[in-house]
Design an enzyme around this catalytic site. Structure first.
Site, PDB file in Angstrom:
ATOM      1  N   GLY A 532      70.355 -30.960  95.169  1.00 50.24           N
ATOM      2  CA  GLY A 532      70.415 -32.244  95.158  1.00 50.24           C
ATOM      3  C   GLY A 532      70.547 -33.135  96.443  1.00 50.24           C
ATOM      4  N   GLY A 534      71.722 -37.124  98.265  1.00 47.19           N
ATOM      5  CA  GLY A 534      72.232 -38.581  98.219  1.00 47.19           C
ATOM      6  C   GLY A 534      72.614 -39.133  99.449  1.00 47.19           C
ATOM      7  N   GLY A 535      72.902 -40.487  99.390  1.00 44.35           N
ATOM      8  CA  GLY A 535      73.131 -41.143 100.754  1.00 44.35           C
ATOM      9  C   GLY A 535      74.465 -40.299 101.564  1.00 44.35           C
ATOM     10  N   PHE A 536      75.323 -39.474 100.720  1.00 43.88           N
ATOM     11  CA  PHE A 536      76.147 -38.763 101.339  1.00 43.88           C
ATOM     12  C   PHE A 536      75.399 -37.774 102.201  1.00 43.88           C
ATOM     13  CE2 PHE A 536      78.824 -35.200 101.521  1.00 43.88           C
ATOM     14  CZ  PHE A 536      80.170 -35.640 101.935  1.00 43.88           C
ATOM     15  N   GLY A 537      74.647 -37.172 101.776  1.00 49.83           N
ATOM     16  CA  GLY A 537      73.923 -35.802 102.463  1.00 49.83           C
ATOM     17  C   GLY A 537      73.338 -35.030 101.159  1.00 49.83           C
ATOM     18  N   VAL A 539      73.142 -31.352  98.618  1.00 48.54           N
ATOM     19  CA  VAL A 539      73.931 -30.639  97.742  1.00 48.54           C
ATOM     20  C   VAL A 539      73.272 -29.247  97.697  1.00 48.54           C
ATOM     21  CG1 VAL A 539      75.315 -30.068  95.689  1.00 48.54           C
ATOM     22  CG2 VAL A 539      75.029 -32.417  96.650  1.00 48.54           C
ATOM     23  N   LYS A 553      78.599 -29.495  98.921  1.00 49.36           N
ATOM     24  CA  LYS A 553      78.071 -30.995  99.214  1.00 49.36           C
ATOM     25  C   LYS A 553      78.399 -31.052 100.741  1.00 49.36           C
ATOM     26  CE  LYS A 553      78.759 -35.853  97.484  1.00 49.36           C
ATOM     27  NZ  LYS A 553      79.379 -36.457  96.540  1.00 49.36           N
ATOM     28  N   ASP A 650      80.396 -46.110  90.420  1.00 47.46           N
ATOM     29  CA  ASP A 650      79.020 -45.688  90.509  1.00 47.46           C
ATOM     30  C   ASP A 650      78.641 -44.652  89.469  1.00 47.46           C
ATOM     31  OD1 ASP A 650      76.622 -45.622  91.768  1.00 47.46           O
ATOM     32  OD2 ASP A 650      77.095 -44.084  93.018  1.00 47.46           O
TER      33      ASP A 650
END
Length: 839
Positions: A532, A534-537, A539, A553, A650
């Site tokens: 995965g 995302g904007g976070f980083g 996975v 994550k 979200d």
């Protein structure tokens, strides 16, 4: 609740005898099977292969009416015979003479008729071309088998009368239905027709055994603890047989009753007066011996002492009001009529006034009241804290195997035991417990001992407190040690250091992982393990040394974006426990690395299956409906049932993870916000979230609340039903999935909205209801949308109650940007300046 197995009953000191007397006709031919060509005529019988059970025709004492039933065959180890009936086919429709015939009908049913071919009873299932055979098993189970496959297509033990027999048969109780399998009493000792009592599983919030007199509770076992019922003293596993109970928490509870030693004879039988007996056959004495019965005293009668009344069979009178309560009707109470119960003498104040607050009275060895509800907690102290902070909480109890139970209604059906039971804490006004007895002459020695004991206890507490402080310091230094030797400490590290310094208490119960071990677990964060982004980083899938799969994550080190979300997710999700929320296993904080470790979800996220043309075929309507209900339960927990009120902000398909059984778990709490108990809305100057799922008031004005999550849930519902994304909808007439659904709704063509992979006429009503609920959730104004608790109720209820008509959805046109924030097709990890609004 949760929830597997119930151990057997402890053998009581007293032994009871419970015999039912009937006259049987044992003459006649015995058979092994009933087939299409071999019928059973009165008085012929079927005999099990071990010769313990017989099936055939019988009459009760002083009656000529004929019944088909199953009873114990004569016991060869004793001089007396066992002649008690354990099952009856036609208990409410007996034959008037001995012309009865039990046969296989043309439809393959097992059928009872008379010489005129009048049908008195038959099985409710059939097999074409009468390819069936009936047989009596060694467990006393009369079964209808398929000749072709040998599969059991009907069995008597799934339709008990007044007796439960041990076997491998599982009985399923559906809390949404009324016709669940229960044992039902006889009308009288000599009349086997259905009486006024029934006994079986009832689920308030925990599985419990209830005896009901019609619709009125008559006896209650108390909640299931995972190995016994809390309201049945001495009921522990001390014999080889036992019941098993499994609660799937989706409305179904399974009960089975089996024996480790099949040579034993045991049973649970209900008498015509509502008493339930657990018995075994005593071969030496040649009679049934009572191990346990449901009525040990008058206190077993449900609600004997009324609301807030305590029943103690060792006292006279047996009923008394709880401390701080008085009888509602003093005259009736004094005359032994306790049904009206008691009332609270001093009102609760809920909060602290003049330095005083409500207190809790501890009562030991109690049968806890009816109508308890479960609350997540880490132990008895945490349970008490949560109750004291909840003004509606009137009592609480903590018991291993159940956890934290609370009550917010009148306390009913309380009993004091001499042993076992649970500690029950009753909420009282401060004045009810605040008075201490005056010192009396001759008690100076006791006072000295008390003072010395207090001094010693204080010293011990201070010592333990010091150890606790040292533990925190050690834990804190473990987390922060990676920052100590940095020559060029960057802004990110200083920010994290300060956050950790302020919130170190929030991390104490969360396991810390070494970054080196996480590198090994993910093959050094190999792209092959990446599942995965995302904007976070990113996975990654990982495998720990013990073989356990995890999801890792990792915060991107290239920017400071996501730091606040990282801290927020750790603090929020580590305090939440629910089967429909993803579980945080731990975190890693080493120098510039910030990593979260989750339970691994083998089926990844909902969007990966739902929007894939090939894989979405595995999501039929039954699975999608189960996913919808699971998401609703998870959101209900966040909004109403958890000790923290959480707004997710979200909620979307990619943040719904699916386990190996396709059960949903809400994930990604980086943007979640904790609300106060008296707060219903907040404002932010920086909007974060995902376009297509955000409510109008949030995207345009920065206002978010429970109804913001409900809007997102509505979008999710419509996506699940249609199999199409909202933010990539390309229909030339509609700018979004919401406007397309609204158009079809107004044109009375909503069936065109349903994904062709799930459409089934038998499920049409359920699907249409969910579409309507989805449209209700996405209405433009928050006050028009249902709460998550109301929505969950509407989904769970199976009646045809008319739902409200939806109004026009918000965002029937796409919004690409706004002045105070950025809206994109993805989660936006910006800090938000929040202004809270009280009610």
């Amino acid at each position: 609740m949760a929830h597997v197995v119930y151990g057997c009953f402890h053998i009581m000191p007293a032994i009871y005898t419970f015999l039912l007397c009937f006259s049987f006709e044992y003459f006649g031919v015995t058979a092994k099977y009933i087939t299409a060509t071999q019928i059973l005529r009165d008085p012929e019988t079927l005999v099990s292969s071990n010769s313990v059970f017989k099936a055939g025709f019988f009459s009760t004492t002083n009656s000529k009416k004929r019944y088909v039933g199953i009873w114990y065959n004569s016991n060869k180890d004793s001089d007396s015979g066992i002649s008690e009936v354990v099952w009856i086919a036609n208990r409410d429709n007996p034959l008037d003479d001995s012309s009865g015939v039990l046969k296989i009908s043309k439809e393959g049913k097992l059928q009872l008729s008379d010489r005129k071919n009048k049908i008195f009873w038959s099985t409710d299932v059939s097999q074409q071309e009468n390819k069936t055979v009936a047989k009596l098993l060694d467990t006393g189970n009369l079964v209808l088998l398929s000749n072709d496959s040998g599969e059991i297509i009907w069995q008597s033990l799934e339709h008990p009368t007044n007796t439960w027999l041990p076997s491998a048969v599982q009985l399923t109780f559906d809390i949404h239905k009324k016709d669940n399998p229960t044992i039902r009493s006889w009308k009288s000792a000599s009349d086997p027709s259905t009486g006024r009592f029934n006994h079986g599983i009832v689920s308030r919030n925990f599985p419990e055994l209830f005896t009901m007199e019609g619709e009125k509770p008559y006896w209650r076992s108390g909640p299931w603890t995972s190995n016994h019922f809390l309201g049945v003293p001495y009921m522990h596993s001390e014999v080889s047989s036992g019941f098993q109970i499994y609660d799937n928490h989706e409305g179904e509870i399974q009960l089975s009753y089996s024996l480790a030693n099949s040579s034993l004879l045991e049973r649970v039988v209900m008498n015509h007066d509502g008493r339930v007996f657990f018995e075994h056959w005593g071969a030496k004495r040649g009679k049934w011996e009572v191990v346990w019965n449901s009525f040990q005293s008058e206190c077993e009668l449900y609600g004997k002492c009324g609301a807030f009344g305590n029943c103690n069979p060792s006292k006279s009178p047996i009923c008394s009001c709880l401390k701080g309560f008085e009888p509602n009707n003093r005259d009736e109470w004094n005359n032994g009529n306790w049904n009206n119960g008691c009332f609270r003498r001093t009102p609760l104040q809920c909060g602290t006034r003049e330095g005083k607050s409500d207190k809790f009275l501890k009562m030991r060895h109690m049968k806890v009241p009816d109508y308890s509800y479960w609350v997540s907690s880490s132990g008895e102290d945490d349970c008490g804290t949560k109750c004291s902070q909840n003004c509606s909480c009137l009592a609480y109890a903590y018991y291993p195997g159940i956890g934290c139970m609370m009550w917010n209604v009148s306390l009913m059906d309380i009993q004091q035991f001499s042993a076992d039971g649970a500690d029950l804490f009753i909420r009282l006004a401060h004045s009810e417990l605040g008075k201490q007895p005056n010192c009396e002459p001759g008690k100076s020695k006791l006072i000295i001992i008390t003072i010395m004991g207090t001094f010693g206890a204080t010293t011990l507490v201070l010592f333990i407190f010091r150890l606790y402080i040292n533990k925190i310091s050690f834990y804190k230094s473990t987390i922060l040690i990676s920052f100590a030797g940095l020559k060029n400490t960057n802004k990110l590290d200083l920010q994290l250091y300060n956050i950790l310094d302020d919130r170190i208490n929030d991390f104490q119960d969360l396991p810390l992982f070494q970054f080196q071990k996480l590198e090994v677990a993910t093959n050094f964060f190999s792209t092959k393990n990446k599942i995965g982004q995302g904007g976070f980083g990113s996975v990654y899938k990982g495998k720990l040394e013990d073989g356990k799969d995890i999801a890792v994550k990792r915060l991107s080190r290239s920017s400071g974006q996501g730091l606040q979300e990282f801290m927020n997710e750790v603090i929020v999700i580590s305090k939440l426990q629910h089967k429909n929320l993803v579980r945080l296993l731990g975190c890693c904080i080493e120098r510039e690395e910030k990593v979260l470790v989750y339970e691994y979800m083998p089926n990844k996220s909902l969007d990966a299956i739902l929007f894939d043309p090939y894989h979405r075929k595995q999501l039929d309507w039954k699975k999608r409906f189960s996913i919808i209900k699971g998401i609703c339960r998870g959101l209900l927990y966040l909004h109403r049932d958890s000790r923290l009120k959480i707004i997710h902000r979200d909620l979307k398909a990619s943040n719904i993870l699916l386990d190996e059984e396709l059960k949903p778990k809400i994930s990604d709490f980086g943007m979640a916000r904790i609300f106060g108990t008296k707060q219903d809305q907040a404002n932010t100057l920086r909007v974060v979230g995902t376009y297509g799922y955000m409510s109008p008031e949030y995207a345009m004005e920065g206002r978010f609340s429970e109804k913001s999550d409900v809007f997102s849930l509505g979008v999710l519902l419509l996506e699940i039903i249609s199999g199409r994304k909202n933010n990539s909808f390309e229909d030339y007439e509609s700018l979004s999935l919401l406007s397309y659904a609204w158009k079809l709704w107004n044109e009375d063509d909503i069936l065109s909205f349903i994904d062709s992979e799930i459409y089934d006429p038998s499920s049409q009503g359920e699907i249409l209801k969910c579409i309507q609920l989805g449209l209700l959730c996405v209405q433009e104004h928050p006050e028009d949308r249902p709460t998550i608790s109301a929505l969950t109720s509407m989904i769970d209820v199976e009646d045809d109650k008319e739902l409200p008509l939806p109004k026009q959805p918000g965002f029937t046109q796409k919004v690409l940007c706004r002045t105070n924030g950025i809206i994109e097709n993805g989660s936006i990890n910006h800090l938000s300046l929040t202004v809270f609004s009280g009610r």
